[in-house]
Design a protein around this motif. Structure first.
Motif, PDB file in Angstrom:
ATOM      1  N   PRO A 158       6.437  -3.979   4.938  1.00 29.88           N
ATOM      2  CA  PRO A 158       7.273  -5.096   4.512  1.00 29.88           C
ATOM      3  C   PRO A 158       8.111  -4.771   3.278  1.00 29.88           C
ATOM      4  O   PRO A 158       7.765  -3.907   2.481  1.00 29.88           O
ATOM      5  N   CYS A 177      -0.160 -10.254  -3.341  1.00 26.83           N
ATOM      6  CA  CYS A 177       0.338  -9.183  -2.482  1.00 26.83           C
ATOM      7  C   CYS A 177       1.834  -9.300  -2.252  1.00 26.83           C
ATOM      8  O   CYS A 177       2.457 -10.312  -2.533  1.00 26.83           O
ATOM      9  N   LEU A 178       2.345  -8.231  -1.696  1.00 25.99           N
ATOM     10  CA  LEU A 178       3.778  -8.163  -1.423  1.00 25.99           C
ATOM     11  C   LEU A 178       4.165  -9.058  -0.252  1.00 25.99           C
ATOM     12  O   LEU A 178       5.249  -9.631  -0.219  1.00 25.99           O
ATOM     13  N   CYS A 179       3.304  -9.131   0.729  1.00 30.06           N
ATOM     14  CA  CYS A 179       3.604  -9.954   1.904  1.00 30.06           C
ATOM     15  C   CYS A 179       2.386 -10.808   2.202  1.00 30.06           C
ATOM     16  O   CYS A 179       1.342 -10.633   1.597  1.00 30.06           O
ATOM     17  N   CYS A 229      -3.875  -5.592  -1.250  1.00 28.85           N
ATOM     18  CA  CYS A 229      -4.208  -5.682   0.164  1.00 28.85           C
ATOM     19  C   CYS A 229      -4.882  -4.404   0.634  1.00 28.85           C
ATOM     20  O   CYS A 229      -5.929  -4.424   1.271  1.00 28.85           O
ATOM     21  N   LEU A 282       0.144 -10.740   4.407  1.00 32.39           N
ATOM     22  CA  LEU A 282      -1.026 -10.211   5.099  1.00 32.39           C
ATOM     23  C   LEU A 282      -2.275 -10.230   4.227  1.00 32.39           C
ATOM     24  O   LEU A 282      -3.373 -10.522   4.690  1.00 32.39           O
ATOM     25  N   GLY A 283      -2.090  -9.917   2.957  1.00 33.90           N
ATOM     26  CA  GLY A 283      -3.240  -9.920   2.061  1.00 33.90           C
ATOM     27  C   GLY A 283      -3.889 -11.297   2.012  1.00 33.90           C
ATOM     28  O   GLY A 283      -5.114 -11.436   2.127  1.00 33.90           O
ATOM     29  N   ILE A 304       1.441  -5.483  11.517  1.00 35.30           N
ATOM     30  CA  ILE A 304       2.319  -5.828  10.394  1.00 35.30           C
ATOM     31  C   ILE A 304       3.784  -5.901  10.813  1.00 35.30           C
ATOM     32  O   ILE A 304       4.602  -6.527  10.144  1.00 35.30           O
ATOM     33  N   SER A 330      -3.586  -3.515   7.483  1.00 40.67           N
ATOM     34  CA  SER A 330      -2.869  -3.462   6.203  1.00 40.67           C
ATOM     35  C   SER A 330      -1.929  -2.271   6.226  1.00 40.67           C
ATOM     36  O   SER A 330      -2.298  -1.188   6.660  1.00 40.67           O
ATOM     37  N   CYS A 331      -0.717  -2.499   5.772  1.00 35.90           N
ATOM     38  CA  CYS A 331       0.260  -1.416   5.882  1.00 35.90           C
ATOM     39  C   CYS A 331       0.047  -0.338   4.843  1.00 35.90           C
ATOM     40  O   CYS A 331       0.528   0.765   4.983  1.00 35.90           O
ATOM     41  N   GLY A 332      -0.656  -0.681   3.764  1.00 35.37           N
ATOM     42  CA  GLY A 332      -0.934   0.315   2.739  1.00 35.37           C
ATOM     43  C   GLY A 332       0.101   0.392   1.646  1.00 35.37           C
ATOM     44  O   GLY A 332       0.058   1.272   0.794  1.00 35.37           O
ATOM     45  N   LYS A 333       1.047  -0.528   1.657  1.00 35.05           N
ATOM     46  CA  LYS A 333       2.094  -0.446   0.632  1.00 35.05           C
ATOM     47  C   LYS A 333       1.616  -1.036  -0.694  1.00 35.05           C
ATOM     48  O   LYS A 333       1.744  -0.415  -1.741  1.00 35.05           O
ATOM     49  N   CYS A 334       1.111  -2.257  -0.650  1.00 36.31           N
ATOM     50  CA  CYS A 334       0.745  -2.858  -1.942  1.00 36.31           C
ATOM     51  C   CYS A 334      -0.750  -2.735  -2.210  1.00 36.31           C
ATOM     52  O   CYS A 334      -1.573  -2.722  -1.309  1.00 36.31           O
TER      53      CYS A 334
HETATM   54  S1  SF4 Z   1       0.052  -7.466   1.740  1.00 37.87           S
HETATM   55 FE1  SF4 Z   1       0.829  -5.509   0.952  1.00 37.87          FE
HETATM   56  S2  SF4 Z   1      -0.365  -3.796   1.877  1.00 37.87           S
HETATM   57 FE2  SF4 Z   1      -0.785  -5.742   2.943  1.00 37.87          FE
HETATM   58  S3  SF4 Z   1       0.519  -5.597   4.680  1.00 37.87           S
HETATM   59 FE3  SF4 Z   1       1.627  -6.822   3.131  1.00 37.87          FE
HETATM   60  S4  SF4 Z   1       2.776  -5.304   1.943  1.00 37.87           S
HETATM   61 FE4  SF4 Z   1       1.347  -4.164   3.200  1.00 37.87          FE
END
Ligand code: SF4
Ligand SMILES: Cc1cc2nc3c(=O)[nH]c(=O)nc-3n(C[C@H](O)[C@H](O)[C@H](O)COP(=O)(O)O)c2cc1C
Ligand code: FES
Lengths: 176, 731, 456
Positions: free
Chosen positions: C196, C394-396, C356, C398-399, C178, C349-353
């Motif tokens: 992110p 998602c926030l970024c 995702c 990646l999702g 990430i 996955s970063c685990g923030k949102c």
């Molecule tokens: S989509 Fe959300 S949980 Fe996944 S990497 Fe991006 S910010 Fe983190």
């Protein structure tokens, strides 16, 4: 101990904000202790004026930090799709058989830690195996025995070839 | 409203005029439209858009947007789930994801009944689950401190708690570990969350993941009464709600006064109510029988005997205050002493310089300051914790925070504050203060904080404010040493009709002594007076040497048990309302009865109604110029290290009697500057001997990188017998 | 067919890399290196930005955003009181991608030169190279190259006597995909967990330490010396209209000659795989191609005449992404592929949102069940619904990067997914090339037990 403090303070001086040095500082501490025991976080926290909890939180986010002891030599097999398509699993299993451990474990003598990693960035030359972060490419299951005896016999750090550089040192298949 | 740019936004087809840049969640709320949120909490700083609960449709953008991160722009058209299929789809998706690994154990969850997750699920949630795999499991509630339990299964990873710890209190103790779906909230190793404001995370948690160990399984929200009051533990006076059940306090929550506390309260204010039920509390009026200890007396007898003794003492009566009295109590005592008996003798714990009122400002104004100057040896966080939060918030908002003291950004020897203030006021400053002086003179919005005991009541800071000609945008915050020191001093002076106050003579006989409160009762000066007084009336919650000397011992009430006014450090009078009963007759009732015997009319009950309104700050006083008094800087010395001590927030009777707070008590620790530690071969964690004047004590060493070289710091409770200069060495 | 056409290699970045060891600064300068920098230092900033724009250069990191436009979003040095930063994205972690590694390995000076040109153009004070932590050898090479450049006065105070000063700080990551996402990278560079940030504010306005920051990929920047040397317009004449220039494609998987190949944009996938890559080895049949790294939707064998061009790839329903072409032969089980890809995104996955973090885990659970043949038809539909519920929420990105490929595998190879359900197991019967592939286990998860006691 105080050396680590000074080393960390030196690295931190490169950055406009001291906190930016957390990753390099954790790396220095990991080199110092072999892994990151609780004391390592206290040390880094002291040098960077952060809290141990913060340092641990950051460390645990990243795969290259070891929050548990690891062997003297770290063997990482990439099992992401490009390597997987050309036989990474067989390579991994060969390591498991020869070392008598499963991925994620360390041999009883503390010599080797074996683990799987996500794409190592050598996809065109799979299977990639990183030994103490030095890459071996085009590794086949048959090569595993040789690699291990080399590691057992000598210094644990492989020389590592460049991307796509073949056995004889010639610039490899990449026509780039 | 001048200067505010209004823009037109449309939310769910309703046109609204709102200030440009205001948050869309608030804008919607103002129009009566609810946008569900979890991670969003403006007090935690800029929105992070993490939980995605607030997804809405914005015209012109194909993907749903996190409304919490949007600010009002002219012409913005927003649709919530009520009018947009896209938003509804987003909202349903997120709620399903949030509930995926949630244990849905509402029946035995403390949060049940006041849980945003429960409410949102009730309103918008899926009726059934499509997730048939095993959920994330963790060890069931683990304490992250003796005060707080964490149920990781319930955690929805909104990161409110960790954002508080990192970005509001900045204690850096509560963090997220691991990554992705493996993430969880934790403290370092198995160490407790030990910080001044830890309890706020319980209130911030939008589910039942962080709960108070003291409140756990104690009550359902519909079984409790909530009483609005004002915290009486320190001079900030945070506004609180006291939840009671069956006449007992079961928890304390914030009642967000945006100018005073912004909804944060410290752990002492939140948790130290355990002392109300302490077993050693004095529970009834007592009379001392010579050599044989005490016997109960009736209310009427106590009043009568005291009145008789006071009348006999006449002007040879003195009052020792604690600064914990309500204004009404202090006023009653002051009138008895000054009006009825003609005595002007008192011990006031705090006595602010009158000129300070000219720079009165709400605490919230600290955040708008360009420069904050903090002077004094007492750590602000220990004495007026909320002020520390305001200062941090100011720094995050871009203010420059200059702290002058042994651990300051400008480092000085202990006891330097009056001299530094005088130097800054006169403008002739040494090199290390030049920059600070320049900034102070350049800034138009300045906050001056005085965290120092001095006999002049903050005259040096008043002189500095005067010299800087601070205007409307600036404020001076003088921190008293006691919660209502300001109100008590004002009440005492008001009763004296302009007469000077004289301290009780140290040698002469005293006809009678009124010892008001536990703090006064613990003061060695008061003890010396008590030993010589013909008659002593003590009102206290707990036994002490002074109490033992008293002829009449009156059971004191706790601030949670009484009605009255307190004046906080800003000079804001606020009302306390009783949450629980306490002793049968309160101090004021006794004073009224004594007054009656002396022919003085004193109300037995304060003359205001209970209300949960936020008290306003009175207007500023008139500016009076305060000339600078030149003050010499304390001199350094070749020998030993200078000792500075401080009284920790987590000390005192209420903390000592709340077992869950024991872990917050200061450690037997000495802080050393890095250079001094290196010189002595000392590392953090070593046991060292600190000695001076022939007395020595063993303490644990800790390196404090911010401490001035040549200075050591020890919490007052561990510094007994040590003088101003000490030696520190390894045993 | 292209049997007799010549492989269309177009070395531009790698022009001299076959003949000399360009990691040595002398060799690099002999081959014309650092001339573009000298030229740039005598031009004014606006002019350089014009050149970037004219070149049509689109970011090589994945999103393909025009480099010149992004650089023009930054305030000019005299319009801000804050320092300006350049952050070089050298975190290369997208599965299938290894081109930045080779650029750094062979052409460290081209990267440094590009970094200096971009830094000068935007007026950056410090350029940070965020280098993937695993790339140890490349770190050493870039570090040594930086030392050489510093010794020649190319980096540091008063670059080549131009009056412009810039420092380049080499910062190593520590294993987190990430951190390749630009705001995750900034967080990581600030010493935090690489989660992110919500945008806006965009990094160009508020990036590193809340100051204006330009973030570009290694290859993007390493291309700048060539652009300055030949002029933006001439560069734009290479490639296609929407995808100018050359790109270094990382070819991997079931192909005879994997490796990095620099091609003119607009070349077909077929040319890359067959003419250059030597086709599918062991007499196997081509089944599918992932044309831009594991995050992008898959193409099937019938689609390999699609050209390597941003727009054409989008028309085909996929993306050019990071330029990683992964070739899959007929031995691969597409459910196993889906599972392994989903495991990757779950792990990263970063685990923030919420969507995702929770969604990738659920996807893995469903795919595991599908693979062993225990899933119902409803669960296959549910898998697609889960993808849909992640997508766009998602926030970024990646999702989306997790959901899109999986949805495409099901769409393009539905019968295989269907057979897992109908036959109650994997139709490959253990013979799939991806059989049993193990994903990294949680690296150091510890279920903390607390020693803290609560007094009564
Ligand atoms: S989509 Fe959300 S949980 Fe996944 S990497 Fe991006 S910010 Fe983190
Ligand atoms: C999850 C994720 C991972 C990414 N990883 C990388 C990466 O490893 N290297 C890279 O250059 N860009 C990566 N990107 C793209 C960057 O966010 C960004 O667009 C790029 O660095 C910009 O540089 P460019 O415009 O030169 O391509 C990633 C994006 C996402 C969403
Ligand atoms: S409330 Fe908006 S993302 Fe959490």
């Amino acid at each position: 101990m105080s050396d680590l403090y000074d080393e960390i303070r030196d690295v931190a001086a490169q950055y406009p904000v001291r906190r930016s040095a957390v990753l390099p500082a954790l790396r220095l501490a990991q080199d110092h202790y072999g892994w990151l025991p609780p004391q390592a976080f206290r040390d880094v926290a002291e040098a960077l004026e952060l809290t141990p909890a913060y340092c641990q939180s950051v460390a645990s986010f990243y795969d290259m930090f070891h929050l548990e002891p690891v062997g003297r030599c770290l063997i990482e097999v990439c099992t992401n799709i490009s390597c997987a398509l050309v036989g990474a699993q067989a390579v991994l299993e060969q390591f498991e058989n020869e070392l008598g451990i499963t991925a994620g474990q360390t041999t009883a003598d503390g010599e080797f830690t074996l683990r799987t990693v996500e794409c190592a960035g050598g996809c065109g030359w799979g299977t990639v195996v990183a030994i103490d972060h030095r890459y071996r490419e085009h590794v086949k299951a048959d090569d595993v025995g040789g690699i291990l005896s080399e590691l057992r016999g000598a210094e644990p750090v492989g020389v590592g070839r460049g991307p796509g550089v073949s056995e004889d040192g010639a610039v490899g298949d990449g026509a780039a | 409203m001048s200067g505010v740019d209004l823009v037109t936004v449309t939310i769910d087809e309703r046109e609204l005029r709102v200030p440009k840049g205001s948050g869309m969640v608030e804008a919607a709320l103002a129009a009566g439209i609810e946008i569900p949120v979890f991670c969003y909490e403006p007090r935690l700083g800029p929105p992070v858009g993490a939980c995605r609960m607030c997804l809405c449709e914005v015209e012109g953008i194909p993907k749903p947007q996190a409304a919490c991160t949007l600010t009002a722009q002219d012409g913005m058209v927003l649709r919530t789930a009520a009018t947009s299929a896209l938003a509804k789809d987003g909202q349903e998706a997120v709620l399903e994801f949030i509930l995926l690994n949630h244990p849905l154990d509402c029946p035995d969850c403390d949060k049940g009944g006041e849980c945003p997750l429960q409410d949102l699920t009730f309103r918008y949630g899926p009726g059934s689950t499509r997730m048939h795999f095993s959920k994330r499991t963790f060890d069931k509630p683990i304490p992250i401190s003796p005060l707080i339990a964490l149920d990781r299964e319930r955690c929805i990873l909104c990161y409110r708690c960790t954002r508080f710890s990192e970005g509001v209190s900045e204690d850096g103790q509560l963090v997220a570990l691991e990554r992705g779906a493996d993430s969880f909230i934790a403290t370092f190793e198995d160490e407790p969350y030990r910080a001044h404001f830890s309890g706020n995370v319980v209130e911030l948690c939008p589910v039942g993941a962080l709960t108070s160990t003291a409140y756990r399984f104690k009550a359902r929200p519909w079984e409790i009464q909530n009483v609005p009051t004002v915290c009486g533990q320190c001079p900030v006076g945070c506004n609180t709600w006291i939840s009671t059940r069956e006449g007992k306090v079961v928890r304390i929550l914030s009642r967000n006064h945006p100018e005073v506390d912004e909804g944060w309260i410290c752990d002492k204010g939140r948790f130290a109510y355990g002392h109300l039920d302490a077993e050693d509390r004095i529970s009834e009026p007592l009379r001392r029988i010579r050599r044989h200890g005490f016997e109960p007396v009736t209310f009427a007898e106590a009043a009568q005997e005291t009145a008789r003794a006071l009348r006999a003492a006449g002007s040879s009566v003195a009052v020792a205050f604690s600064g914990t009295e309500t204004v009404e109590e202090a006023e009653a005592m002051a009138r008895i002493a000054r009006e009825a008996l003609g005595s002007d003798r008192a011990i006031l714990p705090d006595d602010p310089h009158p000129a300070l009122d000219a720079w009165r400002a709400p605490l919230s104004a600290i955040r708008n300051a360009e420069v904050c100057l903090v002077l004094g040896d007492h750590p602000v966080i220990e004495r007026a914790p909320a002020v520390d939060l305001w200062l941090r918030s100011a720094r995050r908002a871009g203010a420059e925070i200059i702290t002058v003291g042994p651990t300051g950004s400008v480092q000085t020897l202990p006891g330097s504050a009056p001299a530094v203030a005088a130097e800054l006021a006169s403008g002739s400053v040494p090199e290390e203060l030049r920059e600070a002086s320049r900034r102070l003179r350049k800034a138009t919005r300045v906050a001056l904080v005085w965290s120092e005991d001095d006999p002049t009541g903050g005259r040096p800071i008043a002189a500095l404010a005067s010299a800087l000609r601070l205007g409307d945008g600036s404020g001076v915050y003088w921190i008293p040493s006691t919660p209502n020191g300001r109100g008590v001093a004002a009440a005492w002076h008001a009763a004296g009709a302009g007469r000077e106050t004289t301290p009780p003579p140290p040698e002469a006989e005293l006809g009678a002594l009124i010892v008001s409160g536990d703090r006064a009762a613990a003061d060695p000066v008061v003890l010396a007076l008590a030993e010589r007084a013909d008659f002593v009336l003590t009102s206290a919650m707990f036994m002490s040497q002074v109490a033992g000397w008293s002829h009449i011992l009156w059971p004191g009430s706790a601030y949670l048990e009484r009605a009255g006014t307190t004046v906080n450090l800003e000079g804001r009078p606020q009302r306390q309302h009783p949450a629980v009963g306490g002793p049968e007759f309160h101090e004021l009732a006794l004073l009224a009865a004594i007054g009656a015997h002396l022919g003085l009319a004193v109300d037995a009950w304060p003359s205001f109604e209970s209300s949960d309104e936020h008290a306003p700050l009175p207007a500023r006083g008139k500016a009076v110029p305060v000339p600078v008094t030149p003050t010499p800087m304390p001199a350094g010395s070749e020998e030993g290290l200078a000792l500075v001590t401080y009284e920790s927030l987590f000390s005192g009777l209420s903390v000592e009697r709340t077992p869950t707070l024991a872990f917050q008590l200061t450690e037997a620790e000495v802080e050393l500057a890095r250079a001094d530690a290196l010189a002595g071969g000392i590392s953090t964690g070593d046991t060292v001997v600190v000695s001076s004047n022939g007395s020595a004590t063993e303490l644990r060493a800790r390196i404090n990188q911010r401490l001035k070289t040549g200075v050591v710091r020890i919490p007052a409770d561990h510094a007994h017998g040590l003088g101003q200069r000490v030696e520190v060495r390894k045993p | 067919m292209t049997d007799d056409s010549t492989p269309e290699l177009r070395p531009l970045l790698f022009a001299h890399a076959q003949d000399a060891d360009l990691t040595k600064i002398d060799a690099y300068e002999r081959a014309g290196g650092y001339a573009s920098l000298r030229k740039a230092l005598t031009s004014d900033r606006e002019e350089l930005l014009e050149q970037f724009l004219a070149s049509g250069l689109r970011g090589r990191g994945g999103a393909g955003f025009p480099m010149g436009r992004k650089a023009s979003f930054l305030p000019k040095p005299d319009q801000t009181t804050k320092p300006i930063y350049l952050a070089v994205n050298a975190d290369e972690s997208e599965p299938g991608t290894f081109k930045d590694r080779e650029i750094m390995f062979r052409l460290p000076h081209a990267l440094i030169e590009g970094v200096l040109i971009a830094s000068y153009a935007i007026g950056a004070e410090i350029a940070f190279i965020y280098l993937r932590g695993e790339y140890l050898r490349e770190y050493e090479i870039v570090r040594d190259a930086l030392d050489q450049a510093r010794a020649r006065g190319l980096v540091g105070a008063n670059v080549l006597g131009s009056g412009y000063s810039v420092d380049i700080v080499l910062h190593r990551g520590a294993g987190a995909y990430i951190c390749g996402e630009e705001t995750g990278l900034l967080e990581s560079l600030e010493g935090k967990r690489g989660q992110p940030r919500s945008k806006p504010p965009f990094p160009a306005i508020s990036g590193l330490y809340a100051a204006p920051t330009l973030i570009n990929n290694v290859e993007t920047l390493a291309t700048l010396p060539a652009i300055i040397a030949m002029g933006g317009e001439e560069y734009a004449a290479i490639g296609t209209e929407s995808s100018t220039g050359t790109r270094v494609f990382s070819l991997s998987g079931n192909v005879a000659r994997g490796g990095n190949y620099e091609l003119e944009l607009g070349t077909t996938l077929r040319t890359l795989i067959y003419d250059i890559g030597g086709g599918i080895p062991n007499g196997r049949r081509l089944k599918a191609v992932i044309p831009g790294g594991s995050s992008v939707p898959v193409l099937d064998a019938s689609e390999i005449d699609t050209t390597l061009d941003f727009d054409e790839m989008a028309k085909a329903g996929s993306m050019l992404g990071s330029g990683a072409v992964i070739v899959i032969d007929d031995r691969a089980c597409m459910v196993q592929l889906g599972l392994r890809v989903a495991q990757f995104y779950q792990h990263e996955s970063c685990g923030k949102c919420t969507p995702c973090r929770e969604g990738t885990r659920w996807m893995v659970q469903l795919l595991e069940k599908l693979e062993v043949g225990e899933a119902s038809q409803g669960e296959l539909d549910l898998l697609l619904d889960v993808c849909d519920r992640i997508l766009g929420k998602c926030l970024c990105p990646l999702g989306d990067a997790a959901a899109m490929p999986i949805a495409s595998y099901v769409a393009k190879f539905r019968d295989e997914y269907q057979r897992h359900i109908e036959e109650g197991g994997c139709p490959f019967g253990g013979e799939s090339s991806l059989e049993g592939v193990m994903a990294p286990v949680a690296q150091h998860h510890r279920d903390q037990r607390s020693a803290i006691e609560v007094p009564a």
